[in-house]
Design an enzyme around this catalytic site. Structure first.
Site, PDB file in Angstrom:
ATOM      1  N   HIS A  40       0.751  -0.971  -0.288  1.00  0.00           N
ATOM      2  CA  HIS A  40      -0.061   0.024  -0.136  1.00  0.00           C
ATOM      3  C   HIS A  40       0.789   1.203  -0.001  1.00  0.00           C
ATOM      4  O   HIS A  40       2.011   0.837  -0.041  1.00  0.00           O
ATOM      5  CB  HIS A  40      -1.358   0.397   1.523  1.00  0.00           C
ATOM      6  CG  HIS A  40      -0.493  -0.215   2.567  1.00  0.00           C
ATOM      7  ND1 HIS A  40       0.462   0.929   3.308  1.00  0.00           N
ATOM      8  CD2 HIS A  40      -0.310  -0.706   3.560  1.00  0.00           C
ATOM      9  CE1 HIS A  40       0.229   0.293   4.178  1.00  0.00           C
ATOM     10  NE2 HIS A  40       0.272  -0.647   4.385  1.00  0.00           N
TER      11      HIS A  40
ATOM     12  N   HIS B  31       4.190   1.672   2.049  1.00  0.00           N
ATOM     13  CA  HIS B  31       5.515   1.366   1.479  1.00  0.00           C
ATOM     14  C   HIS B  31       5.915   1.730   0.265  1.00  0.00           C
ATOM     15  O   HIS B  31       7.302   1.448   0.753  1.00  0.00           O
ATOM     16  CB  HIS B  31       4.931  -1.371   1.290  1.00  0.00           C
ATOM     17  CG  HIS B  31       4.530  -1.445   1.772  1.00  0.00           C
ATOM     18  ND1 HIS B  31       3.105  -1.512   1.908  1.00  0.00           N
ATOM     19  CD2 HIS B  31       4.574  -1.754   2.677  1.00  0.00           C
ATOM     20  CE1 HIS B  31       2.544  -2.860   3.309  1.00  0.00           C
ATOM     21  NE2 HIS B  31       3.525  -2.405   4.147  1.00  0.00           N
TER      22      HIS B  31
ATOM     23  N   CYS C 227       2.643  -9.491  20.949  1.00  0.00           N
ATOM     24  CA  CYS C 227       2.031  -9.229  20.512  1.00  0.00           C
ATOM     25  C   CYS C 227       1.835 -10.586  18.594  1.00  0.00           C
ATOM     26  O   CYS C 227       3.058 -10.109  18.047  1.00  0.00           O
ATOM     27  CB  CYS C 227       1.441  -8.531  19.526  1.00  0.00           C
ATOM     28  SG  CYS C 227       0.471  -7.688  17.866  1.00  0.00           S
TER      29      CYS C 227
ATOM     30  N   CYS D 299       2.514  -7.985  15.168  1.00  0.00           N
ATOM     31  CA  CYS D 299       4.198  -7.348  14.835  1.00  0.00           C
ATOM     32  C   CYS D 299       5.031  -8.473  15.208  1.00  0.00           C
ATOM     33  O   CYS D 299       5.617  -7.830  14.659  1.00  0.00           O
ATOM     34  CB  CYS D 299       4.539  -6.691  16.786  1.00  0.00           C
ATOM     35  SG  CYS D 299       3.047  -5.265  16.858  1.00  0.00           S
TER      36      CYS D 299
ATOM     37  N   CYS E   8      -2.559  -4.588  22.089  1.00  0.00           N
ATOM     38  CA  CYS E   8      -1.354  -4.322  21.463  1.00  0.00           C
ATOM     39  C   CYS E   8      -1.655  -3.307  21.447  1.00  0.00           C
ATOM     40  O   CYS E   8      -2.398  -2.617  20.655  1.00  0.00           O
ATOM     41  CB  CYS E   8      -0.892  -4.980  20.068  1.00  0.00           C
ATOM     42  SG  CYS E   8       0.399  -4.137  18.810  1.00  0.00           S
TER      43      CYS E   8
ATOM     44  N   HIS F  57      -1.647  -2.974  16.670  1.00  0.00           N
ATOM     45  CA  HIS F  57      -2.943  -3.486  16.850  1.00  0.00           C
ATOM     46  C   HIS F  57      -4.419  -3.876  17.143  1.00  0.00           C
ATOM     47  O   HIS F  57      -5.202  -4.127  16.906  1.00  0.00           O
ATOM     48  CB  HIS F  57      -2.576  -4.960  16.280  1.00  0.00           C
ATOM     49  CG  HIS F  57      -1.275  -5.421  15.333  1.00  0.00           C
ATOM     50  ND1 HIS F  57      -0.021  -5.329  15.646  1.00  0.00           N
ATOM     51  CD2 HIS F  57      -1.408  -4.834  13.731  1.00  0.00           C
ATOM     52  CE1 HIS F  57       0.771  -5.415  14.529  1.00  0.00           C
ATOM     53  NE2 HIS F  57       0.205  -5.240  13.153  1.00  0.00           N
TER      54      HIS F  57
ATOM     55  N   LYS G 297     -12.899  13.470   2.380  1.00  0.00           N
ATOM     56  CA  LYS G 297     -12.619  14.516   1.337  1.00  0.00           C
ATOM     57  C   LYS G 297     -12.647  13.837   0.127  1.00  0.00           C
ATOM     58  O   LYS G 297     -12.268  13.163  -0.568  1.00  0.00           O
ATOM     59  CB  LYS G 297     -12.000  15.776   1.150  1.00  0.00           C
ATOM     60  CG  LYS G 297     -12.722  16.954   0.634  1.00  0.00           C
ATOM     61  CD  LYS G 297     -11.900  18.354   1.487  1.00  0.00           C
ATOM     62  CE  LYS G 297     -12.127  19.392   0.065  1.00  0.00           C
ATOM     63  NZ  LYS G 297     -10.784  19.901  -0.256  1.00  0.00           N
TER      64      LYS G 297
ATOM     65  N   LYS H  91     -11.811  15.184  -7.044  1.00  0.00           N
ATOM     66  CA  LYS H  91     -12.087  15.791  -8.758  1.00  0.00           C
ATOM     67  C   LYS H  91     -12.044  13.586  -9.344  1.00  0.00           C
ATOM     68  O   LYS H  91     -13.341  13.229 -10.045  1.00  0.00           O
ATOM     69  CB  LYS H  91     -11.548  16.073  -9.560  1.00  0.00           C
ATOM     70  CG  LYS H  91     -11.845  18.054  -9.374  1.00  0.00           C
ATOM     71  CD  LYS H  91     -11.457  19.032 -10.426  1.00  0.00           C
ATOM     72  CE  LYS H  91     -11.205  19.772  -9.727  1.00  0.00           C
ATOM     73  NZ  LYS H  91      -9.809  20.994 -10.491  1.00  0.00           N
TER      74      LYS H  91
END
Ligand code: ME8
Length: 501
Positions: A17, A20, A125, A128, A143, A146, A295, A298
């Site tokens: 994503h 990264h 965790c 993690c 955690c 998370h 928000k 366009k």
């Protein structure tokens, strides 16, 4: 001189994503900048494929961990390619050559007496892959990252004697004021060390998806040891038949997010010292991109999806936005609407317009040839002087101040646009007695754009390349304002950043 820069290796438990992409872009900016300085650069990124985060995700999807890794790692490789990263290698920790390297280093740590068998009791965790101290727990034993309830674990495993390296770490931080930048992250790491270090688990008996310990095959290595060592092992096999370790070790700059500061700023240097290896020269810690804003924009909807941005605007606009919108080191909001606002105001109107009107005026008033003139003293003064901008950017990037360096460049983009307004070349062109003045102004605009385009290569390699080609500039190394005279024939080019509507 060599420059070795790394990103964290990303877990293959999920899809890549924007977060990264962000770290990878930041590291790429440094890699490209140092190449422009004529340094011998190696840029490493890759994927972290072992451990509980990946094993649990595979279980949820009903596949073997290796299968999940093989499915997701190429998505990270594609992400890296799409954002225009110039990495020299992409490491995958399921590569058996990496395992060999890790085993050798960990055996040395064991032989050096920094490992012992013990019982771990405390909080863990699995998301993690991190053991949490009481101090680190969120409310109700959760955690803090998370926000899931944690289990108390008790198990026999091997420990790394982190506590024995307190003095070494303090010395490292004292000797190198910029070991961790920005300074407030350095203080955070240092205060963690000052509170006293506890030994850390090195292995897990229950985990199956991981490397066996070289000296005790019944235990699997805790994923963080395996993962951190990627930075070291990669150099030994990134090039067939060649070991790059001597050429590039230790890393010059390791770029990472604040979530994994403790591993990199405390455990990692201690592990290297334990293995008799040199710790990295510097870490650059950035904040989190916050993607909460709703928000509508366009054309991008309301989620800032890197793939959508690249499809529509190309990688450079995304790279620019990442470096520009959030001050590197701090947390900051990003949004599709914010992206479009900067695209229009800064890329299309400021840089795009400066380039297109300068090229058009040289074409119209001087038959497409840059006049030969001198730097204008008017551009040598004040905080946005064109003179010295290259040195300023170098100094900022030496401290990994990526947004500040871009701001330094951008104040000059704005200065040149003001220079156009102050001099009104279209009026000068109507008056033959102003011919020398027009030569001066057009030369300074072309020269200013040349120097800024060179400085922008790390941020926007494709756009800068097009601009430099239009200016008939073959050099790609940093250069000072005024270093090149006139006489070259320019080309007019289509808008660098077409308007949105
Ligand atoms: O931690 N904003 O992998 P990971 C900015 N495998 N950066 C972000 C981000 C966000 N919202 N989200 C993720 C791991 N990142 C380990 C690392 S290294 C030896 C092992 C970036 O997939 C940021 O660089 O969870 C963060 O540190 C990293 O992705 C965590 O990636």
């Amino acid at each position: 001189m060599s420059f070795y820069v790394t990103t964290p290796i990303y877990y293959v438990n999920a899809e890549p994503h924007l977060g990264h992409a962000y770290t990878t872009i930041a590291a790429d900016i440094l890699a490209r900048h140092h190449r422009q300085r004529g340094e011998d650069v190696f840029f490493l990124t890759g994927t972290d494929e072992h451990g509980e985060p990946v094993a649990l995700a595979a279980e949820r999807e009903g596949v073997e961990p290796q299968e999940l890794a093989d499915r997701n790692a190429p998505k990270f490789e594609r992400m890296v390619e799409r954002i225009g990263a110039s990495n020299d290698f992409f490491i995958r920790t399921s590569d058996p050559r990496h395992a060999d390297g890790v085993a050798a280093v960990m055996q040395t740590v064991y032989d050096n007496g920094h490992v012992y068998e013990g019982v771990y009791e405390g909080w863990y965790c699995p998301r993690c892959a991190d053991f949490k101290t009481e101090r680190e727990l969120g409310p109700g034993n959760t955690c803090p990252i998370h926000e899931i309830p944690l289990e108390r674990e008790r198990e026999e495993n091997w420990f790394f004697r982190l506590s024995a390296f307190e003095a070494d770490l303090k010395r490292l931080y004292a000797e190198r004021a910029d070991f961790v930048v920005p300074g407030f992250r350095r203080n955070e790491a240092l205060s963690f060390i000052d509170q006293g270090l506890e030994d850390v688990s090195l292995s897990r008996p229950k985990l199956e998806w991981g490397m066996p310990l070289p000296w005790d095959q019944s235990q699997r290595m805790y994923v963080w040891f395996d993962a951190l060592l990627n930075y070291y092992t990669a150099l030994s096999f990134a090039r067939d038949g060649e070991d790059l370790t001597d050429r590039f070790w230790p890393p010059s700059r390791q770029v990472l997010g604040k979530d994994i500061l403790k591993f990199h700023a405390v455990i990692w240097p201690a592990l290297l010292i334990a293995a008799g290896l040199e710790p990295p020269r510097g870490l650059a810690i950035h904040g989190f991109l916050l993607m909460g804003e709703k928000k509508m924009s366009k054309s991008l909807g309301n989620v800032l999806d890197p793939n959508q941005v690249i499809d529509r605007f190309g990688p450079d606009a995304l790279r620019f936005y990442c470096a520009r919108e959030v001050s590197f080191g701090q947390d900051g909001n990003v949004s599709a609407a914010g992206f479009e606002a900067r695209y229009e105001a800064e890329l299309a109107n400021e840089l795009g317009n400066l380039a297109s009107r300068t090229l058009a005026m040289i074409d119209r008033y001087r038959d497409g040839v840059v006049p030969d003139a001198e730097p204008d003293p008017a551009l040598a003064e004040g905080p946005d002087a064109l003179e010295g901008v290259d040195g300023e950017v170098r100094a900022l990037l030496d401290r990994a101040e990526l947004s500040q360096a871009l701001e330094a460049i951008w104040t000059r983009v704005r200065r040149l646009n003001r220079y156009v307004e102050e001099n009104r070349p279209w009026d000068l062109a109507k008056d033959e007695s102003e011919a020398d003045r027009l030569d001066l102004v057009l030369y300074n605009l072309a020269e200013g754009i040349r120097v800024l385009a060179l400085l922008l290569i790390p941020y926007m390699p494709e756009t800068s390349g097009r601009l430099l080609e239009a200016l008939a500039e073959g050099n790609r190394e940093l250069d000072a304002f005024g270093a090149r005279g006139g006489g070259q024939s320019i080309d007019r080019i289509p808008a660098l950043f077409p308007k949105l509507d």
